[in-house]
Write a protein that holds these residues in place. Structure first.
Motif, mmCIF file in Angstrom:
data_model
loop_
_atom_site.group_PDB
_atom_site.id
_atom_site.type_symbol
_atom_site.label_atom_id
_atom_site.label_comp_id
_atom_site.label_asym_id
_atom_site.label_seq_id
_atom_site.Cartn_x
_atom_site.Cartn_y
_atom_site.Cartn_z
ATOM 1 N N ILE A 29 40.647 43.995 54.463
ATOM 2 C CA ILE A 29 40.127 43.101 53.815
ATOM 3 C C ILE A 29 39.565 43.262 52.393
ATOM 4 O O ILE A 29 38.916 44.488 52.395
ATOM 5 C CB ILE A 29 38.948 42.243 54.583
ATOM 6 C CG1 ILE A 29 39.211 41.876 55.869
ATOM 7 C CG2 ILE A 29 38.329 41.181 53.753
ATOM 8 C CD1 ILE A 29 38.208 41.350 56.898
ATOM 9 N N ASP A 30 40.168 42.597 51.137
ATOM 10 C CA ASP A 30 39.931 43.214 49.996
ATOM 11 C C ASP A 30 38.911 41.981 49.050
ATOM 12 O O ASP A 30 39.096 40.874 49.552
ATOM 13 C CB ASP A 30 41.109 43.222 49.210
ATOM 14 C CG ASP A 30 41.808 44.690 49.608
ATOM 15 O OD1 ASP A 30 41.524 45.817 49.718
ATOM 16 O OD2 ASP A 30 43.251 44.486 49.738
ATOM 17 N N LEU A 31 38.316 42.508 48.383
ATOM 18 C CA LEU A 31 37.558 41.596 47.363
ATOM 19 C C LEU A 31 38.379 40.737 46.378
ATOM 20 O O LEU A 31 39.631 41.267 46.345
ATOM 21 C CB LEU A 31 36.644 41.976 46.575
ATOM 22 C CG LEU A 31 35.534 43.074 47.253
ATOM 23 C CD1 LEU A 31 34.721 44.107 46.467
ATOM 24 C CD2 LEU A 31 34.213 42.130 47.594
ATOM 25 N N PRO A 32 38.105 39.564 46.122
ATOM 26 C CA PRO A 32 39.056 38.781 45.176
ATOM 27 C C PRO A 32 39.187 39.768 43.772
ATOM 28 O O PRO A 32 38.591 40.521 43.462
ATOM 29 C CB PRO A 32 37.991 37.748 44.634
ATOM 30 C CG PRO A 32 37.093 37.332 45.979
ATOM 31 C CD PRO A 32 36.836 38.705 46.374
ATOM 32 N N GLN A 33 40.321 39.690 43.263
ATOM 33 C CA GLN A 33 40.767 40.281 42.032
ATOM 34 C C GLN A 33 39.778 40.167 41.122
ATOM 35 O O GLN A 33 39.388 41.503 40.392
ATOM 36 C CB GLN A 33 41.938 39.805 41.429
ATOM 37 C CG GLN A 33 42.773 40.483 40.723
ATOM 38 C CD GLN A 33 43.172 41.973 41.416
ATOM 39 O OE1 GLN A 33 43.684 41.890 42.461
ATOM 40 N NE2 GLN A 33 43.291 43.192 40.548
ATOM 41 N N GLU A 34 39.021 39.148 40.732
ATOM 42 C CA GLU A 34 38.161 39.271 39.669
ATOM 43 C C GLU A 34 36.903 39.734 39.934
ATOM 44 O O GLU A 34 36.167 40.231 38.945
ATOM 45 C CB GLU A 34 37.812 37.671 39.227
ATOM 46 C CG GLU A 34 37.302 36.936 40.478
ATOM 47 C CD GLU A 34 38.285 36.400 41.311
ATOM 48 O OE1 GLU A 34 37.834 35.331 42.172
ATOM 49 O OE2 GLU A 34 39.644 36.349 41.175
ATOM 50 N N GLU A 35 36.558 40.184 41.165
ATOM 51 C CA GLU A 35 35.175 40.876 41.388
ATOM 52 C C GLU A 35 35.553 42.413 41.640
ATOM 53 O O GLU A 35 34.645 43.277 41.722
ATOM 54 C CB GLU A 35 34.699 40.374 42.922
ATOM 55 C CG GLU A 35 34.292 38.919 42.772
ATOM 56 C CD GLU A 35 33.513 38.413 43.981
ATOM 57 O OE1 GLU A 35 33.118 39.334 44.948
ATOM 58 O OE2 GLU A 35 33.622 37.343 44.310
ATOM 59 N N GLN A 36 36.609 43.056 41.610
ATOM 60 C CA GLN A 36 37.063 44.287 41.833
ATOM 61 C C GLN A 36 36.593 45.051 40.724
ATOM 62 O O GLN A 36 37.013 44.610 39.542
ATOM 63 C CB GLN A 36 38.448 44.440 42.173
ATOM 64 C CG GLN A 36 38.745 43.882 43.572
ATOM 65 C CD GLN A 36 40.291 44.204 44.120
ATOM 66 O OE1 GLN A 36 40.995 45.130 43.558
ATOM 67 N NE2 GLN A 36 40.630 43.564 45.062
ATOM 68 N N LYS A 37 35.965 46.234 41.033
ATOM 69 C CA LYS A 37 35.726 47.248 40.109
ATOM 70 C C LYS A 37 36.477 48.596 40.622
ATOM 71 O O LYS A 37 37.034 48.704 41.549
ATOM 72 C CB LYS A 37 34.316 47.232 39.961
ATOM 73 C CG LYS A 37 33.467 46.211 39.830
ATOM 74 C CD LYS A 37 33.531 45.715 38.403
ATOM 75 C CE LYS A 37 32.560 44.687 37.897
ATOM 76 N NZ LYS A 37 33.163 43.383 37.381
ATOM 77 N N ILE A 38 36.297 49.831 39.740
ATOM 78 C CA ILE A 38 36.856 50.746 40.106
ATOM 79 C C ILE A 38 36.195 51.445 41.306
ATOM 80 O O ILE A 38 36.990 51.973 42.394
ATOM 81 C CB ILE A 38 37.023 51.877 39.038
ATOM 82 C CG1 ILE A 38 37.775 53.023 39.282
ATOM 83 C CG2 ILE A 38 35.423 52.410 38.791
ATOM 84 C CD1 ILE A 38 38.055 53.922 37.920
ATOM 85 N N TRP A 39 35.027 50.950 41.738
ATOM 86 C CA TRP A 39 34.470 51.708 42.784
ATOM 87 C C TRP A 39 34.439 50.556 44.038
ATOM 88 O O TRP A 39 33.783 50.805 45.055
ATOM 89 C CB TRP A 39 32.943 51.787 42.558
ATOM 90 C CG TRP A 39 32.131 50.794 42.029
ATOM 91 C CD1 TRP A 39 31.615 49.821 42.771
ATOM 92 C CD2 TRP A 39 31.915 50.429 40.844
ATOM 93 N NE1 TRP A 39 31.166 48.810 42.162
ATOM 94 C CE2 TRP A 39 31.234 49.149 40.610
ATOM 95 C CE3 TRP A 39 32.246 51.095 39.630
ATOM 96 C CZ2 TRP A 39 30.773 48.802 39.562
ATOM 97 C CZ3 TRP A 39 31.920 50.366 38.443
ATOM 98 C CH2 TRP A 39 31.246 49.274 38.535
ATOM 99 N N SER A 40 35.181 49.575 43.839
ATOM 100 C CA SER A 40 35.086 48.399 44.779
ATOM 101 C C SER A 40 35.735 48.872 46.192
ATOM 102 O O SER A 40 36.490 49.621 46.339
ATOM 103 C CB SER A 40 35.574 47.289 44.524
ATOM 104 O OG SER A 40 35.081 46.704 43.443
ATOM 105 N N PRO A 41 34.974 48.635 47.396
ATOM 106 C CA PRO A 41 35.440 48.937 48.613
ATOM 107 C C PRO A 41 36.658 48.192 49.210
ATOM 108 O O PRO A 41 36.900 47.003 48.801
ATOM 109 C CB PRO A 41 34.078 48.889 49.404
ATOM 110 C CG PRO A 41 33.198 47.485 49.017
ATOM 111 C CD PRO A 41 33.569 47.753 47.371
ATOM 112 N N GLN A 42 37.134 48.573 50.328
ATOM 113 C CA GLN A 42 38.024 47.778 51.253
ATOM 114 C C GLN A 42 37.422 48.035 52.467
ATOM 115 O O GLN A 42 37.143 49.092 52.729
ATOM 116 C CB GLN A 42 39.461 48.406 50.945
ATOM 117 C CG GLN A 42 40.501 47.828 51.680
ATOM 118 C CD GLN A 42 41.885 48.421 51.774
ATOM 119 O OE1 GLN A 42 41.922 49.601 51.911
ATOM 120 N NE2 GLN A 42 42.853 47.504 51.402
#
Length: 169
Positions: free
Chosen positions: A51-64
């Protein structure tokens, strides 16, 4: 829910025991994650759900969030693992590998110079620099985990709410 969110681990984990069978849980997740109101992106492969975050909320440190569903005698075990995106994790591990390799090279040259009675100042400095670099990598990893805490909490909340909505208990 049994939580194992160790402060030291870079990849926090948790596990939940449920009474539903594995196939039912996976099918319910497939249906929910494909629904129009679901903001999260997902990939499902066998008993793994990513499960991934929406593209617009993703940052370099965003988790999966990786969810693994295991069959048990009286139900299933849902294991969750929060980790950086695979490309970021690969880079991070590669940097650790390079640092360790440089440390071992410096240690080998230091030993050879010691046996021959040559000066070792530069190799001692190189080994200290490698240890400092490892420490910096660890601190950067902890900072990334701290920055992604809100997103981790959002993914965990999404998972728990959907377990309840899908009548998985």
């Amino acid at each position: 829910m049994e939580e194992k969110l160790n402060k030291i681990l870079l990849k926090p984990r948790f596990s939940i025991e449920v009474t539903e069978d594995k196939k039912t849980i996976i099918q319910k997740f497939k249906d929910k994650l494909k629904a129009q109101d679901c903001k999260y992106h997902s990939k499902i492969s066998d008993d793994h759900i990513f499960i991934d975050l929406p593209q617009e909320e993703q940052k370099i440190w965003s988790p999966q969030l990786e969810v693994v569903i295991e069959e048990k005698d009286n139900g299933s075990l849902i294991r969750g693992l929060f980790a950086p995106k695979p490309s970021m994790w690969t880079l991070f591990i590669f940097l650790h590998f390079v640092d360790a390799t440089f440390f071992l090279i410096a240690l080998s040259i230091y030993y050879a110079n010691s046996v021959m009675g040559n000066s070792n100042t530069i190799w001692i400095i190189a080994m200290i620099a490698c240890v400092v670099a490892w420490g910096l990598l660890y601190i950067i990893g902890q900072m990334g985990k701290k920055k992604s805490k809100e997103q981790i909490d959002g993914l965990k909340k999404f998972l728990i709410q959907n377990l309840e909505k899908l009548n998985i208990h």
